[in-house]
Design a protein around this motif. Sequence first.
Motif, PDB file in Angstrom:
ATOM      1  N   GLY A 283     -13.972  16.328  -5.383  1.00 10.75           N
ATOM      2  CA  GLY A 283     -14.318  15.533  -6.541  1.00 10.75           C
ATOM      3  C   GLY A 283     -14.552  14.089  -6.184  1.00 10.75           C
ATOM      4  N   THR A 284     -15.156  13.378  -7.108  1.00 11.40           N
ATOM      5  CA  THR A 284     -15.510  11.992  -6.834  1.00 11.40           C
ATOM      6  C   THR A 284     -14.285  11.119  -6.665  1.00 11.40           C
ATOM      7  N   THR A 285     -13.239  11.385  -7.434  1.00 11.49           N
ATOM      8  CA  THR A 285     -12.059  10.542  -7.374  1.00 11.49           C
ATOM      9  C   THR A 285     -11.416  10.618  -6.008  1.00 11.49           C
ATOM     10  N   ALA A 286     -11.257  11.849  -5.485  1.00 12.22           N
ATOM     11  CA  ALA A 286     -10.625  12.020  -4.188  1.00 12.22           C
ATOM     12  C   ALA A 286     -11.442  11.351  -3.098  1.00 12.22           C
ATOM     13  N   ASP A 287     -12.743  11.526  -3.120  1.00 13.43           N
ATOM     14  CA  ASP A 287     -13.596  10.932  -2.101  1.00 13.43           C
ATOM     15  C   ASP A 287     -13.561   9.408  -2.180  1.00 13.43           C
ATOM     16  N   GLY A 288     -13.617   8.869  -3.368  1.00 11.98           N
ATOM     17  CA  GLY A 288     -13.579   7.423  -3.531  1.00 11.98           C
ATOM     18  C   GLY A 288     -12.255   6.844  -3.059  1.00 11.98           C
ATOM     19  N   ALA A 289     -11.164   7.511  -3.389  1.00 14.57           N
ATOM     20  CA  ALA A 289      -9.857   7.037  -2.943  1.00 14.57           C
ATOM     21  C   ALA A 289      -9.743   7.084  -1.427  1.00 14.57           C
ATOM     22  N   ALA A 290     -10.317   8.122  -0.812  1.00 17.13           N
ATOM     23  CA  ALA A 290     -10.261   8.236   0.646  1.00 17.13           C
ATOM     24  C   ALA A 290     -11.005   7.092   1.304  1.00 17.13           C
ATOM     25  N   ALA A 291     -12.171   6.748   0.732  1.00 21.56           N
ATOM     26  CA  ALA A 291     -12.927   5.635   1.308  1.00 21.56           C
ATOM     27  C   ALA A 291     -12.165   4.325   1.196  1.00 21.56           C
ATOM     28  N   VAL A 292     -11.554   4.105   0.042  1.00 25.98           N
ATOM     29  CA  VAL A 292     -10.767   2.888  -0.148  1.00 25.98           C
ATOM     30  C   VAL A 292      -9.605   2.862   0.839  1.00 25.98           C
ATOM     31  N   THR A 293      -8.938   4.005   0.965  1.00 22.03           N
ATOM     32  CA  THR A 293      -7.795   4.077   1.873  1.00 22.03           C
ATOM     33  C   THR A 293      -8.219   3.846   3.314  1.00 22.03           C
ATOM     34  N   ALA A 294      -9.331   4.470   3.698  1.00 23.21           N
ATOM     35  CA  ALA A 294      -9.798   4.301   5.072  1.00 23.21           C
ATOM     36  C   ALA A 294     -10.111   2.844   5.368  1.00 23.21           C
ATOM     37  N   GLN A 295     -10.791   2.190   4.457  1.00 22.33           N
ATOM     38  CA  GLN A 295     -11.132   0.786   4.658  1.00 22.33           C
ATOM     39  C   GLN A 295      -9.871  -0.076   4.695  1.00 22.33           C
ATOM     40  N   PHE A 296      -8.947   0.254   3.809  1.00 23.39           N
ATOM     41  CA  PHE A 296      -7.703  -0.526   3.760  1.00 23.39           C
ATOM     42  C   PHE A 296      -6.926  -0.373   5.069  1.00 23.39           C
ATOM     43  N   MET A 297      -6.889   0.853   5.599  1.00 23.10           N
ATOM     44  CA  MET A 297      -6.185   1.085   6.854  1.00 23.10           C
ATOM     45  C   MET A 297      -6.883   0.391   8.018  1.00 23.10           C
ATOM     46  N   LEU A 298      -8.208   0.353   7.974  1.00 26.82           N
ATOM     47  CA  LEU A 298      -8.942  -0.372   9.012  1.00 26.82           C
ATOM     48  C   LEU A 298      -8.646  -1.867   8.957  1.00 26.82           C
ATOM     49  N   ASP A 299      -8.545  -2.393   7.741  1.00 22.04           N
ATOM     50  CA  ASP A 299      -8.205  -3.812   7.594  1.00 22.04           C
ATOM     51  C   ASP A 299      -6.807  -4.094   8.164  1.00 22.04           C
ATOM     52  N   ILE A 300      -5.896  -3.167   7.905  1.00 23.94           N
ATOM     53  CA  ILE A 300      -4.544  -3.324   8.455  1.00 23.94           C
ATOM     54  C   ILE A 300      -4.596  -3.309   9.980  1.00 23.94           C
ATOM     55  N   ALA A 301      -5.341  -2.358  10.537  1.00 26.00           N
ATOM     56  CA  ALA A 301      -5.433  -2.252  11.989  1.00 26.00           C
ATOM     57  C   ALA A 301      -6.041  -3.503  12.602  1.00 26.00           C
ATOM     58  N   SER A 302      -7.075  -4.036  11.959  1.00 31.44           N
ATOM     59  CA  SER A 302      -7.706  -5.257  12.452  1.00 31.44           C
ATOM     60  C   SER A 302      -6.731  -6.430  12.426  1.00 31.44           C
ATOM     61  N   SER A 303      -5.978  -6.540  11.351  1.00 32.80           N
ATOM     62  CA  SER A 303      -4.989  -7.627  11.250  1.00 32.80           C
ATOM     63  C   SER A 303      -3.908  -7.474  12.316  1.00 32.80           C
ATOM     64  N   GLU A 304      -3.489  -6.230  12.541  1.00 35.09           N
ATOM     65  CA  GLU A 304      -2.471  -5.994  13.562  1.00 35.09           C
ATOM     66  C   GLU A 304      -2.995  -6.341  14.948  1.00 35.09           C
ATOM     67  N   GLN A 305      -4.252  -6.016  15.212  1.00 30.74           N
ATOM     68  CA  GLN A 305      -4.822  -6.333  16.512  1.00 30.74           C
ATOM     69  C   GLN A 305      -4.841  -7.840  16.745  1.00 30.74           C
ATOM     70  N   GLN A 306      -5.226  -8.591  15.725  1.00 30.73           N
ATOM     71  CA  GLN A 306      -5.217 -10.044  15.856  1.00 30.73           C
ATOM     72  C   GLN A 306      -3.802 -10.568  16.096  1.00 30.73           C
ATOM     73  N   LEU A 307      -2.839  -9.969  15.397  1.00 27.63           N
ATOM     74  CA  LEU A 307      -1.451 -10.384  15.602  1.00 27.63           C
ATOM     75  C   LEU A 307      -0.987 -10.077  17.022  1.00 27.63           C
ATOM     76  N   HIS A 308      -1.346  -8.904  17.520  1.00 28.47           N
ATOM     77  CA  HIS A 308      -0.956  -8.540  18.884  1.00 28.47           C
ATOM     78  C   HIS A 308      -1.558  -9.519  19.894  1.00 28.47           C
ATOM     79  N   GLN A 309      -2.816  -9.883  19.691  1.00 23.97           N
ATOM     80  CA  GLN A 309      -3.444 -10.829  20.605  1.00 23.97           C
ATOM     81  C   GLN A 309      -2.734 -12.187  20.560  1.00 23.97           C
ATOM     82  N   GLY A 310      -2.449 -12.646  19.349  1.00 28.12           N
ATOM     83  CA  GLY A 310      -1.741 -13.908  19.228  1.00 28.12           C
ATOM     84  C   GLY A 310      -0.342 -13.834  19.799  1.00 28.12           C
ATOM     85  N   LEU A 311       0.306 -12.684  19.616  1.00 29.23           N
ATOM     86  CA  LEU A 311       1.653 -12.501  20.136  1.00 29.23           C
ATOM     87  C   LEU A 311       1.648 -12.492  21.663  1.00 29.23           C
ATOM     88  N   ASP A 312       0.655 -11.837  22.235  1.00 35.16           N
ATOM     89  CA  ASP A 312       0.559 -11.810  23.694  1.00 35.16           C
ATOM     90  C   ASP A 312       0.342 -13.213  24.254  1.00 35.16           C
TER      91      ASP A 312
END
Length: 472
Positions: A283-312
């Motif tokens: 259904g549309t709701t499930a697919d839309g939520a998955a896209a939002v979640t995927a993007q949100f998780m990618l944003d988290i990963a990107s932020s974590e990568q920047q933090l790791h670089q700064g931490l190093d």
Amino acid sequence: MSGPHMNTASYIDIADVGTTREVLSTEPPRGVRNLILTAAAILLALVIASGFLHIQQAERLPGMIVADESARTLSAVAAGIVASVPVGDGQSVAAGETVLTLDATDAQSRLKVLQDQEATAKSDLDNYGLLRRAVEDNVKDNPFDKVTQAKFYYALEQYWQQLRAAADTRTQQNNTQASTRDQAQAALTSSQASLDATNARIADLRALADAIRTGATYTSTDSYNQNLYMVWAQNRPESGTDAYDANYLAQVQSQIAGAETQAESYKADIARLQAQVSAAGTGTTADGAAAVTAQFMLDIASSEQQLHQGLDQARLDEADASLAIEQATLTAPVSGIVEMARDWAPGDQVQAGTQIFTVVPSTKKTYAEVVVPSRLAPLMTAGQTIPCSLPVTVGTSAVTVRCTVERLSAAYQQDNNGQTYYTARLTVETTDPRKDLAQVALPGVSITTNLTIRQVSILRWLGEKIGFLETP
């Protein structure tokens, strides 16, 4: 029964037979009998005593007299201002005792700021992990505090708002499944690209680590990694490089570990997105939520990568600051008498390479280094006294010496035949104060030690020599 050819010496007169019997039946004199019994008792006592008396079995170990510990001069590694001089000229010091300190206020302040930054980065990484788990577990209540963790509180609130927006627009999407797959594919492509970049960076960092270990030339298109190599090469001291290289290598390994952690996160996202791309969707709701979640998780990963670089980077800067603080404290490398290069006082300016002081050992000892096979190493302990001998040279008389184990090398070595051995350092002393040890105990002179292997009874030793008993 006589004749010219008869040998009369071959016969015994019948009259003498009785006399012979009397002689044979007569007991020996008392003194002779006592002597025989005493000799037998002594022999029996010796046999019994040999079972209790022991002899020592020893093995000869070759060695060599080594040079005495010489005076050691210490110079400033970096420029600075004298902060304190706790030791005066001519004063006795122990090895490791502080002699002079430079002002390290700036380095200490910088270290404090960097440590605060590191603590903040670690806290943010923990919060990003909590944020990811909140999304994965689909929690209903925001776990963050609105005041002290506002950034993460409102990030999760915004994510939930986006999920609701995706549900509200489900009727307006004509091809939600395809669109969702496209979004997931785009996110998958982005995640794969990020994973490839992270793997490339890991390989580049490993190449940097190999260059540090082997001293090989290193070049990289990654400006950050190239800068790490340049910092290592430019700040590498002329001496004492092992500790410096090990410290720097640990920082590089920390970055590799961080990048590997990030790569695992990308792999998890890729697996999840691949599943979303291959799934038909319900259904549309499930697919839309998955896209939002995927993007949100990618944003988290990107932020974590920047933090790791700064931490190093913060950790590398901390290592530099800690090294500067360490170099500001000048300690005695050996025990002895301090000879100051000049009358240092707080406030004096010191340039890098300036000679600060010299420590002259207050006692002179003669040392020997002895090769100890690995099988005999457990028999040698610090403080143990071992018989030893020096060769007698022309013009000198024999000098009786005593050797005491000072220390045994921590690691073993291997000779050309594959046999492993340790090196023992011994102090050599003369047992006769009238003899001059310095005449014969010169650096390079050979010395022989006799290390006791075991004690055995005389009976067992004889049995082993004869072959009745096996030698263990």
